[in-house]
Write a protein that holds these residues in place. Structure first.
Motif, PDB file in Angstrom:
ATOM      1  N   PRO A   1       1.958   4.612   3.129  1.00  0.00           N
ATOM      2  CA  PRO A   1       0.756   5.364   2.724  1.00  0.00           C
ATOM      3  C   PRO A   1       0.504   6.525   3.666  1.00  0.00           C
ATOM      4  O   PRO A   1       0.823   6.469   4.855  1.00  0.00           O
ATOM      5  N   ARG A   2      -0.062   7.573   3.127  1.00  0.00           N
ATOM      6  CA  ARG A   2      -0.351   8.749   3.940  1.00  0.00           C
ATOM      7  C   ARG A   2      -1.496   8.457   4.900  1.00  0.00           C
ATOM      8  O   ARG A   2      -2.490   7.848   4.543  1.00  0.00           O
ATOM      9  N   GLN A   3      -1.337   8.919   6.146  1.00  0.00           N
ATOM     10  CA  GLN A   3      -2.382   8.760   7.146  1.00  0.00           C
ATOM     11  C   GLN A   3      -3.220  10.030   7.178  1.00  0.00           C
ATOM     12  O   GLN A   3      -2.701  11.122   7.377  1.00  0.00           O
TER      13      GLN A   3
ATOM     14  N   GLY B   1       0.775  -1.242   0.000  1.00  0.00           N
ATOM     15  CA  GLY B   1       0.000   0.000   0.000  1.00  0.00           C
ATOM     16  C   GLY B   1       0.799   1.280   0.000  1.00  0.00           C
ATOM     17  O   GLY B   1       0.261   2.349   0.307  1.00  0.00           O
ATOM     18  N   GLY B   2       2.081   1.223  -0.352  1.00  0.00           N
ATOM     19  CA  GLY B   2       2.911   2.422  -0.337  1.00  0.00           C
ATOM     20  C   GLY B   2       2.759   3.272  -1.588  1.00  0.00           C
ATOM     21  O   GLY B   2       1.985   2.953  -2.496  1.00  0.00           O
ATOM     22  N   GLU B   3       3.512   4.363  -1.630  1.00  0.00           N
ATOM     23  CA  GLU B   3       3.474   5.291  -2.756  1.00  0.00           C
ATOM     24  C   GLU B   3       4.885   5.512  -3.286  1.00  0.00           C
ATOM     25  O   GLU B   3       5.823   5.745  -2.518  1.00  0.00           O
TER      26      GLU B   3
END
Length: 235
Positions: free
Chosen positions: A190-192, A124-126
């Motif tokens: 991933p952004r929280q 789930g990263g960017e």
């Protein structure tokens, strides 16, 4: 081998800012041609035809043939001056090339496998691209349109460096020859999405439409008990 491009150019005798402005008003682009052991030459070309060829990303990393009457000259683009707010080219620098003489150019890096990278698809990263182009040195026949790096195996919080790029034979990445090996791409967590904490209001307090706390008028205050020694009925 890079894509081939052809441009029709003409020599110009006038120099200076005034002459260049007049050319631009006529839909021309002033340019200069230098290198290759010859004297610099002032030239100009049609703006619209130039823009059409520049739409191809490979234009700035390819061998270009300049046609000037019956003469031709192989060149590469060394500098492009653009209008700060309009889709207009103001000036070009071309460098003549010789078949047996190495040239240096900045070429883009293409990162393949971004959508299927382990850190993206499974974790789930960017993808975060840290460097998008790099300066290379090679003979004209070996000039690539771009360099490519497959990042499909990259996991969350991992990085890949400039040395992970495998350039074509005959192509040197100048930073590596100078013992520089910076990180060029990574996969961030991933952004929280932070939700603002809403403070809990005290009992009997409500908010207006503007968010101002006020006492809840629908809740009556409890009656005070009668004082000792007094009677509720008056005589």
């Amino acid at each position: 081998m890079s894509t081939a491009f052809d441009l029709e150019v003409n020599s110009r005798e006038g120099l200076g800012k005034g002459h260049s402005r007049r050319l631009r008003r006529q839909g021309k682009v002033p340019a200069v041609l230098y290198g290759g052991g010859e004297s610099p030459a002032a030239i100009f070309l049609e703006h619209d035809k130039l823009i059409q060829q520049m739409e191809n990303e490979a234009f700035q990393t390819s061998i270009i043939t300049l046609n000037m009457g019956t003469e031709t000259q192989s060149v590469v683009v060394k500098d492009i001056q653009r209008h700060p707010s309009k889709r207009r080219v103001l000036h070009l620098d071309f460098q003549r090339i010789l078949a047996d003489e190495k040239i240096t150019l900045i070429v883009p890096i293409h990162y393949s496998g971004q959508e299927v990278a382990i850190g993206v698809k499974e974790q789930g990263g960017e993808v975060a691209i840290l460097i998008s182009d790099v300066e290379i040195s090679c003979l004209p026949k070996d000039l690539p349109e771009f360099l490519e790096l497959d990042i499909s195996s990259l996991e969350l919080n991992q990085r890949m460096s400039l040395s992970d790029i495998k350039p074509p034979e005959g192509v040197d990445i100048l930073a590596l020859t100078q013992e520089q090996n910076p990180s060029i791409v990574t996969i961030n967590p991933p952004r929280q999405e932070e939700e603002d904490e809403i403070p809990e209001l005290a009992e009997g307090i409500v908010e207006t439409e503007d968010g101002e706390p006020i006492a809840d008028s629908t809740k009556a205050e409890p009656e005070s008990p009668p004082s000792e020694g007094t009677s509720e009925d008056s005589n």
